[in-house]
Design a protein around this motif. Structure first.
Motif, PDB file in Angstrom:
ATOM      1  N   ALA A 189      -7.142  -7.699   1.735  1.00  0.00           N
ATOM      2  CA  ALA A 189      -7.726  -9.045   1.711  1.00  0.00           C
ATOM      3  C   ALA A 189      -7.724  -9.665   3.107  1.00  0.00           C
ATOM      4  O   ALA A 189      -8.698 -10.305   3.513  1.00  0.00           O
ATOM      5  CB  ALA A 189      -6.958  -9.930   0.731  1.00  0.00           C
ATOM      6  N   ARG A 190      -6.622  -9.491   3.828  1.00  0.00           N
ATOM      7  CA  ARG A 190      -6.547 -10.051   5.178  1.00  0.00           C
ATOM      8  C   ARG A 190      -7.574  -9.411   6.098  1.00  0.00           C
ATOM      9  O   ARG A 190      -8.216 -10.096   6.912  1.00  0.00           O
ATOM     10  CB  ARG A 190      -5.138  -9.840   5.733  1.00  0.00           C
ATOM     11  CG  ARG A 190      -4.919 -10.527   7.080  1.00  0.00           C
ATOM     12  CD  ARG A 190      -3.469 -10.492   7.499  1.00  0.00           C
ATOM     13  NE  ARG A 190      -2.992  -9.145   7.777  1.00  0.00           N
ATOM     14  CZ  ARG A 190      -2.124  -8.473   7.021  1.00  0.00           C
ATOM     15  NH1 ARG A 190      -1.631  -9.037   5.923  1.00  0.00           N
ATOM     16  NH2 ARG A 190      -1.734  -7.262   7.351  1.00  0.00           N
ATOM     17  N   ALA A 222      -2.867  -7.325  -0.293  1.00  0.00           N
ATOM     18  CA  ALA A 222      -2.722  -8.352   0.739  1.00  0.00           C
ATOM     19  C   ALA A 222      -3.294  -7.879   2.071  1.00  0.00           C
ATOM     20  O   ALA A 222      -4.000  -8.634   2.754  1.00  0.00           O
ATOM     21  CB  ALA A 222      -1.242  -8.721   0.901  1.00  0.00           C
ATOM     22  N   SER A 227       6.415 -12.466 -10.356  1.00  0.00           N
ATOM     23  CA  SER A 227       5.971 -13.140  -9.130  1.00  0.00           C
ATOM     24  C   SER A 227       5.122 -14.361  -9.447  1.00  0.00           C
ATOM     25  O   SER A 227       5.212 -15.387  -8.765  1.00  0.00           O
ATOM     26  CB  SER A 227       5.174 -12.165  -8.254  1.00  0.00           C
ATOM     27  OG  SER A 227       5.976 -11.082  -7.845  1.00  0.00           O
ATOM     28  N   PRO A 247       0.672  -5.097  -4.720  1.00  0.00           N
ATOM     29  CA  PRO A 247       0.270  -6.379  -4.131  1.00  0.00           C
ATOM     30  C   PRO A 247       0.260  -6.328  -2.605  1.00  0.00           C
ATOM     31  O   PRO A 247      -0.514  -7.040  -1.969  1.00  0.00           O
ATOM     32  CB  PRO A 247       1.316  -7.361  -4.665  1.00  0.00           C
ATOM     33  CG  PRO A 247       2.470  -6.527  -5.095  1.00  0.00           C
ATOM     34  CD  PRO A 247       1.905  -5.218  -5.525  1.00  0.00           C
ATOM     35  N   ASP A 248       1.107  -5.491  -2.010  1.00  0.00           N
ATOM     36  CA  ASP A 248       1.114  -5.362  -0.549  1.00  0.00           C
ATOM     37  C   ASP A 248      -0.193  -4.747  -0.050  1.00  0.00           C
ATOM     38  O   ASP A 248      -0.752  -5.170   0.972  1.00  0.00           O
ATOM     39  CB  ASP A 248       2.296  -4.505  -0.098  1.00  0.00           C
ATOM     40  CG  ASP A 248       3.634  -5.172  -0.387  1.00  0.00           C
ATOM     41  OD1 ASP A 248       3.664  -6.417  -0.442  1.00  0.00           O
ATOM     42  OD2 ASP A 248       4.632  -4.458  -0.563  1.00  0.00           O
TER      43      ASP A 248
END
Length: 336
Positions: A146-147, A143, A99, A139-140
């Motif tokens: 983090a959001r 994410a 990625s 990573p999901d």
């Protein structure tokens, strides 16, 4: 600050948080709210989808869009992004190697032409080697967390603790942190009325609840300090206490990774240090680091830790004794 620079700064602020009031943006930029409104209009004329928000004070939000101008980064920012993507391949996030390279290729296409050679040079000459044994995180999951941290939204997830099965948690996320290639979430847990640190590799089934919260004051200068102090003060299954014949600052400088000892000076040339960790092996590493710089006495050690340190120490002494004996015999034979 000139207008082009101010527009870039405004765009950066809008990208860093979900929503800003006009007053907050004016204070950050050092201008009036009227100037902020004009600058927002200029961004809109450049096809940046800045929308107004309703409320008592009103505000601005950068929406998603499909037709954006080229990504605006200065030289230092471009290098920082490139190095960050390369470094991500060696961290604890699953699937990041491919990625990261894909993201670098796409980034190069949207940067101004003058920055592309620098980005290409970094991506072609730098490589991160993955660290074996590091727990991998999705990573999901990162994410979503983090959001929710950015948007100040309560997040729910299943947490698989060390001592028991999975429990469903609803927390107010504060910040994501990484230490020794492991990812952690610092959050306030209303159900326990206290701050908590969660290992992200033990988090699953994560989802935003879409409920906003008002951030609480962290009981530490910053999130990183809170994380390190929590590890230092926590009591685990294994422990060792030493009296070290070295100044406290010299002993503290030997600490690495997650295991950080509590150091108390005795006088200018000696100190007492207390370590606690999950396994004897982690403590062995810290004791060995101290042994490399000073003499010490063991004041206390849990049985497993004491046994491991004695065993490894004895084996090392025996191995080097054999080597010295072999070298001496070889020198004697040559001389004879």
């Amino acid at each position: 600050m000139d207008m082009p620079g101010r527009l870039l700064r405004l765009l950066s602020l809008l990208q860093s948080r979900r929503e800003w009031s006009g007053r907050e943006l004016a204070d950050r930029l050092g201008v009036t709210e009227r100037t902020v409104r004009r600058d927002v209009d200029r961004l809109r004329s450049l096809d940046y989808p800045v929308t107004g928000t309703t409320g008592t004070a009103g505000g601005y939000r950068l929406g998603s869009g499909t037709h954006l101008p080229p990504l605006q980064l200065d030289d230092d920012e471009a290098i920082a992004v490139a190095l960050g993507l390369v470094g991500a391949a060696g961290g604890g996030v699953s699937g990041m190697a491919d990625s990261s390279m894909s993201a670098l290729a796409k980034l190069e296409q949207v940067l101004p032409a003058r920055l592309r050679p620098q980005l290409a040079a970094v991506s072609s000459s730098a490589e991160a080697i993955p660290r074996p044994g590091v727990p991998q995180v999705s990573p999901d999951v990162l994410a979503v967390l983090a959001r929710c941290c950015r948007n100040q939204e309560i997040v729910a997830f299943d947490y698989h603790g060390r001592a028991r099965g999975a429990t469903r948690r609803r927390v107010e996320p504060h910040q994501l942190l990484t230490l020794a290639w492991r990812w952690y979430l610092l959050a306030f847990d209303p159900g326990r009325d206290d701050w908590r640190i969660f290992r992200v590799d033990r988090i699953s089934d994560v989802a935003s609840t879409l409920h906003r919260f008002t951030p609480r004051e962290l009981p530490a200068p910053d999130a990183a300090t809170y994380l390190v102090e929590s590890f230092t003060s926590a009591q685990y299954q294994q422990s060792v206490h030493l009296t070290v014949q070295a100044p406290a600052h010299a002993v503290s400088a030997t600490f690495e990774g997650m295991v950080r000892g509590i150091v108390e000076p005795v006088d200018a040339s000696s100190c007492v240090v207390r370590f606690s960790a999950d396994t004897p092996a982690l403590l062995l590493t810290q004791v060995a680091a101290i042994a490399a710089i000073a003499d010490f006495a063991v004041d206390h050690a849990t049985p497993e830790t004491a046994a491991l340190i004695a065993h490894v120490g004895g084996r090392l002494a025996q191995s080097f004794s054999r080597r010295d004996q072999t070298d001496s015999e070889g020198q004697y034979s040559d001389g004879k």
